[in-house]
Design an enzyme around this catalytic site. Structure first.
Site, short mmCIF file in Angstrom:
data_model
loop_
_atom_site.label_atom_id
_atom_site.label_comp_id
_atom_site.label_asym_id
_atom_site.label_seq_id
_atom_site.Cartn_x
_atom_site.Cartn_y
_atom_site.Cartn_z
N GLN A 47 0.84 -1.19 0.00
CA GLN A 47 0.00 0.00 0.00
C GLN A 47 0.88 1.25 0.00
O GLN A 47 2.04 1.21 0.41
CB GLN A 47 -0.92 0.03 1.22
N HIS A 48 0.33 2.34 -0.47
CA HIS A 48 1.04 3.60 -0.47
C HIS A 48 1.07 4.18 0.95
O HIS A 48 0.18 3.93 1.76
CB HIS A 48 0.37 4.59 -1.42
N ASP A 49 2.12 4.96 1.21
CA ASP A 49 2.27 5.62 2.50
C ASP A 49 1.69 7.03 2.37
O ASP A 49 2.23 7.87 1.64
CB ASP A 49 3.75 5.68 2.88
#
Length: 231
Positions: free
Chosen positions: A144-146
């Site tokens: 997942q993106h931060d």
């Protein structure tokens, strides 16, 4: 002329499957080289697939994952997933609509039942125990993106592998997020979002998922891998 047009229309209608028939063998060879990096002689076998992946910007993997999941036979789906590197034991069922990303990072114990429209994002590894049951439309993510990153990138400093113990029961529409470990015999109630580890034989529900009950520990059931021959 009419026959030629009909043939052309038939080919266009089946173009996705024609593409899979052509590219899938190269994909299998590429996966073989990834799983056996010590065999340097095999590395050139991955070149044709790397060309396809580069040209499609890795879109081929998603294309293949979606279409294999819609083959009208769970036996055929399982066979093709194994070719892409899925390591699974006996009596495993992938129901219609299954979608697997980075299949060569997926390990499955015997007797798993994957429900309809199951999404397994195995980019950072998924390990599933024996006799695990997934209801319909379950999603497991390992990347997942931060939201805190200035470049919207991913945080590679944390472990994102997802692990499920034996006889875990995952209800419909459940989402399991990266880095989560689900203990043996745990139950994830319908629609919950699991962001943290779940202890063995614990029932969780809600968003985020929280403990609501405990499950008996003397479980003996085993799934035999039998299902409908079509879909």
């Amino acid at each position: 002329m009419l026959i030629s047009i009909l043939i052309l229309l038939i080919l266009l209608a089946h173009l996705p499957w024609i593409a899979i028939i052509v590219v899938y063998p190269w994909n299998v060879l590429a996966v073989y080289t990834w799983l056996h990096p010590q065999k340097r002689w095999a590395r050139p076998l991955a070149i044709p697939y790397r060309v396809v992946a580069r040209f499609t910007r890795s879109g081929w993997e998603k294309f293949c994952a979606v279409h294999i999941g819609h083959l009208p036979s769970y036996h055929l789906r399982k066979w093709m997933y194994k070719g892409l590197g899925v390591q699974c034991e006996e009596n495993v069922i992938f129901r219609y609509g299954t979608e697997i990303w980075s299949a060569h990072h997926l390990h499955i114990g015997k007797g798993m039942i994957g429900g309809y429209d199951l999404l397994l994002d195995a980019r950072n590894g998924i390990e599933i125990g024996a006799n695990v049951n997934f209801s319909a439309r379950v999603s497991i993510y390992t990347e997942q993106h931060d939201y805190r990153a200035a470049d919207f990138g991913c945080d590679d400093s944390i472990c994102k592998k997802v692990t499920l113990g034996n006889r875990v029961w995952v209800g419909p529409n459940v989402i399991i997020l990266p880095g989560v470990t689900i203990g043996e015999g745990a139950v994830l109630a319908a629609g919950c979002v699991v962001a943290h580890d779940v202890p063995p034989f614990t029932v969780v529900a809600g968003i985020p998922a929280k403990k609501i009950a405990e499950r008996p520990q003397h479980l003996t059931y085993q799934f035999n891998g039998k299902g409908g021959r079509l879909y």
